[in-house]
Design a protein around this motif. Sequence first.
Motif, mmCIF file in Angstrom:
data_model
loop_
_atom_site.group_PDB
_atom_site.id
_atom_site.type_symbol
_atom_site.label_atom_id
_atom_site.label_comp_id
_atom_site.label_asym_id
_atom_site.label_seq_id
_atom_site.Cartn_x
_atom_site.Cartn_y
_atom_site.Cartn_z
ATOM 1 N N LYS A 60 0.850 -1.189 0.000
ATOM 2 C CA LYS A 60 0.000 0.000 0.000
ATOM 3 C C LYS A 60 0.883 1.235 0.000
ATOM 4 C CE LYS A 60 -3.937 -2.129 0.511
ATOM 5 N NZ LYS A 60 -4.939 -2.146 -0.521
ATOM 6 N N GLY A 61 0.549 2.184 -0.823
ATOM 7 C CA GLY A 61 1.295 3.435 -0.837
ATOM 8 C C GLY A 61 2.675 3.274 -1.437
ATOM 9 N N ASN A 62 3.491 4.292 -1.252
ATOM 10 C CA ASN A 62 4.823 4.330 -1.849
ATOM 11 C C ASN A 62 5.904 3.792 -0.935
ATOM 12 O OD1 ASN A 62 3.720 5.513 -4.130
ATOM 13 N ND2 ASN A 62 4.066 7.595 -3.374
ATOM 14 N N GLU A 63 5.592 3.664 0.342
ATOM 15 C CA GLU A 63 6.588 3.213 1.294
ATOM 16 C C GLU A 63 6.821 1.716 1.152
ATOM 17 O OE1 GLU A 63 8.405 5.166 3.401
ATOM 18 O OE2 GLU A 63 7.419 6.814 2.352
ATOM 19 N N GLU A 64 8.082 1.311 1.188
ATOM 20 C CA GLU A 64 8.448 -0.098 1.039
ATOM 21 C C GLU A 64 7.854 -0.960 2.152
ATOM 22 O OE1 GLU A 64 12.609 -2.383 1.472
ATOM 23 O OE2 GLU A 64 12.574 -0.832 -0.075
ATOM 24 N N ASP A 65 7.727 -0.394 3.356
ATOM 25 C CA ASP A 65 7.251 -1.178 4.494
ATOM 26 C C ASP A 65 5.764 -0.971 4.780
ATOM 27 O OD1 ASP A 65 7.496 1.417 5.312
ATOM 28 O OD2 ASP A 65 8.474 0.954 7.209
ATOM 29 N N ASP A 66 5.018 -0.439 3.829
ATOM 30 C CA ASP A 66 3.594 -0.183 4.011
ATOM 31 C C ASP A 66 2.798 -1.329 3.388
ATOM 32 O OD1 ASP A 66 1.328 1.095 4.799
ATOM 33 O OD2 ASP A 66 1.423 2.675 3.282
ATOM 34 N N LEU A 67 2.446 -2.326 4.231
ATOM 35 C CA LEU A 67 1.771 -3.526 3.757
ATOM 36 C C LEU A 67 0.399 -3.676 4.392
ATOM 37 C CD1 LEU A 67 4.620 -6.185 4.123
ATOM 38 C CD2 LEU A 67 4.001 -4.922 2.068
ATOM 39 N N ALA A 68 -0.526 -4.248 3.641
ATOM 40 C CA ALA A 68 -1.821 -4.663 4.180
ATOM 41 C C ALA A 68 -1.789 -6.183 4.231
ATOM 42 C CB ALA A 68 -2.952 -4.182 3.298
ATOM 43 N N LEU A 69 -2.003 -6.763 5.418
ATOM 44 C CA LEU A 69 -1.969 -8.215 5.595
ATOM 45 C C LEU A 69 -3.382 -8.766 5.674
ATOM 46 C CD1 LEU A 69 0.823 -8.567 8.299
ATOM 47 C CD2 LEU A 69 1.056 -8.738 5.818
ATOM 48 N N TYR A 70 -3.569 -9.949 5.083
ATOM 49 C CA TYR A 70 -4.867 -10.606 5.086
ATOM 50 C C TYR A 70 -4.688 -12.048 5.528
ATOM 51 C CZ TYR A 70 -5.894 -6.597 2.153
ATOM 52 O OH TYR A 70 -6.012 -5.327 1.674
ATOM 53 N N GLN A 71 -5.595 -12.536 6.352
ATOM 54 C CA GLN A 71 -5.536 -13.926 6.776
ATOM 55 C C GLN A 71 -5.803 -14.835 5.590
ATOM 56 O OE1 GLN A 71 -8.178 -14.564 10.056
ATOM 57 N NE2 GLN A 71 -6.798 -13.590 11.487
ATOM 58 N N ILE A 72 -5.165 -15.999 5.628
ATOM 59 C CA ILE A 72 -5.387 -17.001 4.586
ATOM 60 C C ILE A 72 -6.559 -17.858 5.030
ATOM 61 C CG2 ILE A 72 -4.395 -18.978 3.391
ATOM 62 C CD1 ILE A 72 -1.648 -17.617 3.777
ATOM 63 N N ASP A 73 -7.613 -17.853 4.232
ATOM 64 C CA ASP A 73 -8.845 -18.528 4.620
ATOM 65 C C ASP A 73 -9.037 -19.893 3.970
ATOM 66 O OD1 ASP A 73 -9.677 -16.409 6.266
ATOM 67 O OD2 ASP A 73 -10.461 -15.326 4.540
ATOM 68 N N SER A 74 -8.584 -20.045 2.755
ATOM 69 C CA SER A 74 -8.892 -21.281 2.035
ATOM 70 C C SER A 74 -7.823 -22.349 2.255
ATOM 71 C CB SER A 74 -9.055 -21.012 0.536
ATOM 72 O OG SER A 74 -7.790 -20.845 -0.074
ATOM 73 N N ASP A 75 -8.269 -23.606 2.222
ATOM 74 C CA ASP A 75 -7.341 -24.736 2.346
ATOM 75 C C ASP A 75 -6.353 -24.756 1.187
ATOM 76 O OD1 ASP A 75 -8.558 -25.546 4.691
ATOM 77 O OD2 ASP A 75 -9.845 -27.014 3.702
ATOM 78 N N GLU A 76 -6.808 -24.361 0.004
ATOM 79 C CA GLU A 76 -5.924 -24.345 -1.170
ATOM 80 C C GLU A 76 -4.752 -23.388 -0.958
ATOM 81 O OE1 GLU A 76 -8.465 -23.268 -4.405
ATOM 82 O OE2 GLU A 76 -9.432 -25.234 -4.469
ATOM 83 N N GLU A 77 -5.054 -22.201 -0.421
ATOM 84 C CA GLU A 77 -3.985 -21.232 -0.160
ATOM 85 C C GLU A 77 -3.015 -21.769 0.882
ATOM 86 O OE1 GLU A 77 -4.938 -16.656 -0.689
ATOM 87 O OE2 GLU A 77 -6.447 -17.634 0.572
ATOM 88 N N TRP A 78 -3.551 -22.378 1.959
ATOM 89 C CA TRP A 78 -2.688 -22.918 3.005
ATOM 90 C C TRP A 78 -1.771 -24.003 2.452
ATOM 91 C CZ3 TRP A 78 -0.904 -20.902 7.053
ATOM 92 C CH2 TRP A 78 -1.655 -20.057 7.850
ATOM 93 N N GLU A 79 -2.320 -24.881 1.616
ATOM 94 C CA GLU A 79 -1.505 -25.954 1.034
ATOM 95 C C GLU A 79 -0.382 -25.381 0.186
ATOM 96 O OE1 GLU A 79 -4.208 -28.580 -0.990
ATOM 97 O OE2 GLU A 79 -5.256 -29.064 0.886
ATOM 98 N N MET A 80 -0.670 -24.326 -0.576
ATOM 99 C CA MET A 80 0.333 -23.700 -1.415
ATOM 100 C C MET A 80 1.447 -23.080 -0.559
ATOM 101 S SD MET A 80 -0.285 -20.703 -4.217
ATOM 102 C CE MET A 80 -1.300 -19.859 -3.007
ATOM 103 N N VAL A 81 1.057 -22.385 0.517
ATOM 104 C CA VAL A 81 2.045 -21.761 1.400
ATOM 105 C C VAL A 81 2.887 -22.836 2.093
ATOM 106 C CG1 VAL A 81 2.329 -20.373 3.488
ATOM 107 C CG2 VAL A 81 0.721 -19.647 1.721
ATOM 108 N N GLU A 82 2.263 -23.896 2.579
ATOM 109 C CA GLU A 82 3.005 -24.978 3.228
ATOM 110 C C GLU A 82 3.979 -25.640 2.263
ATOM 111 O OE1 GLU A 82 -0.127 -27.440 4.779
ATOM 112 O OE2 GLU A 82 -0.044 -26.457 6.735
ATOM 113 N N GLU A 83 3.550 -25.836 1.023
ATOM 114 C CA GLU A 83 4.429 -26.439 0.025
ATOM 115 C C GLU A 83 5.646 -25.555 -0.219
ATOM 116 O OE1 GLU A 83 4.203 -27.581 -4.672
ATOM 117 O OE2 GLU A 83 2.423 -27.946 -3.446
#
Length: 94
Positions: A60-83
């Motif tokens: 978000k924005g121009n700053e390198e450390d300006d992040l918006a974080l979102y929880q991972i809700d789906s099993d598919e996303e979790w499997e991808m991150v774990e892999e």
Amino acid sequence: MALEKEERIIIPDENGEEHLFEVLFTFDVEQTEQSYIAVVPAEQKEGDEVEVFAFRYEEKGNEEDDLALYQIDSDEEWEMVEEMLNTLTEEDLT
């Protein structure tokens, strides 16, 4: 992509308390155009079981450390991150 230098970020919890985390890695998924970040608490004691937290994020924005974080809700996303975590962990061990 794995990070080359140690990075830390502050993430507030649901009560608004801020906690310091070390970034393990970030990676992008071209098919979904989503970005992910995996972090561990910075103040974990040596020998403790490592608890890894993962989030989907957007810059978000121009700053390198300006992040918006979102929880991972789906099993598919979790499997991808774990892999991805398992792949990077195996690379570190070799």
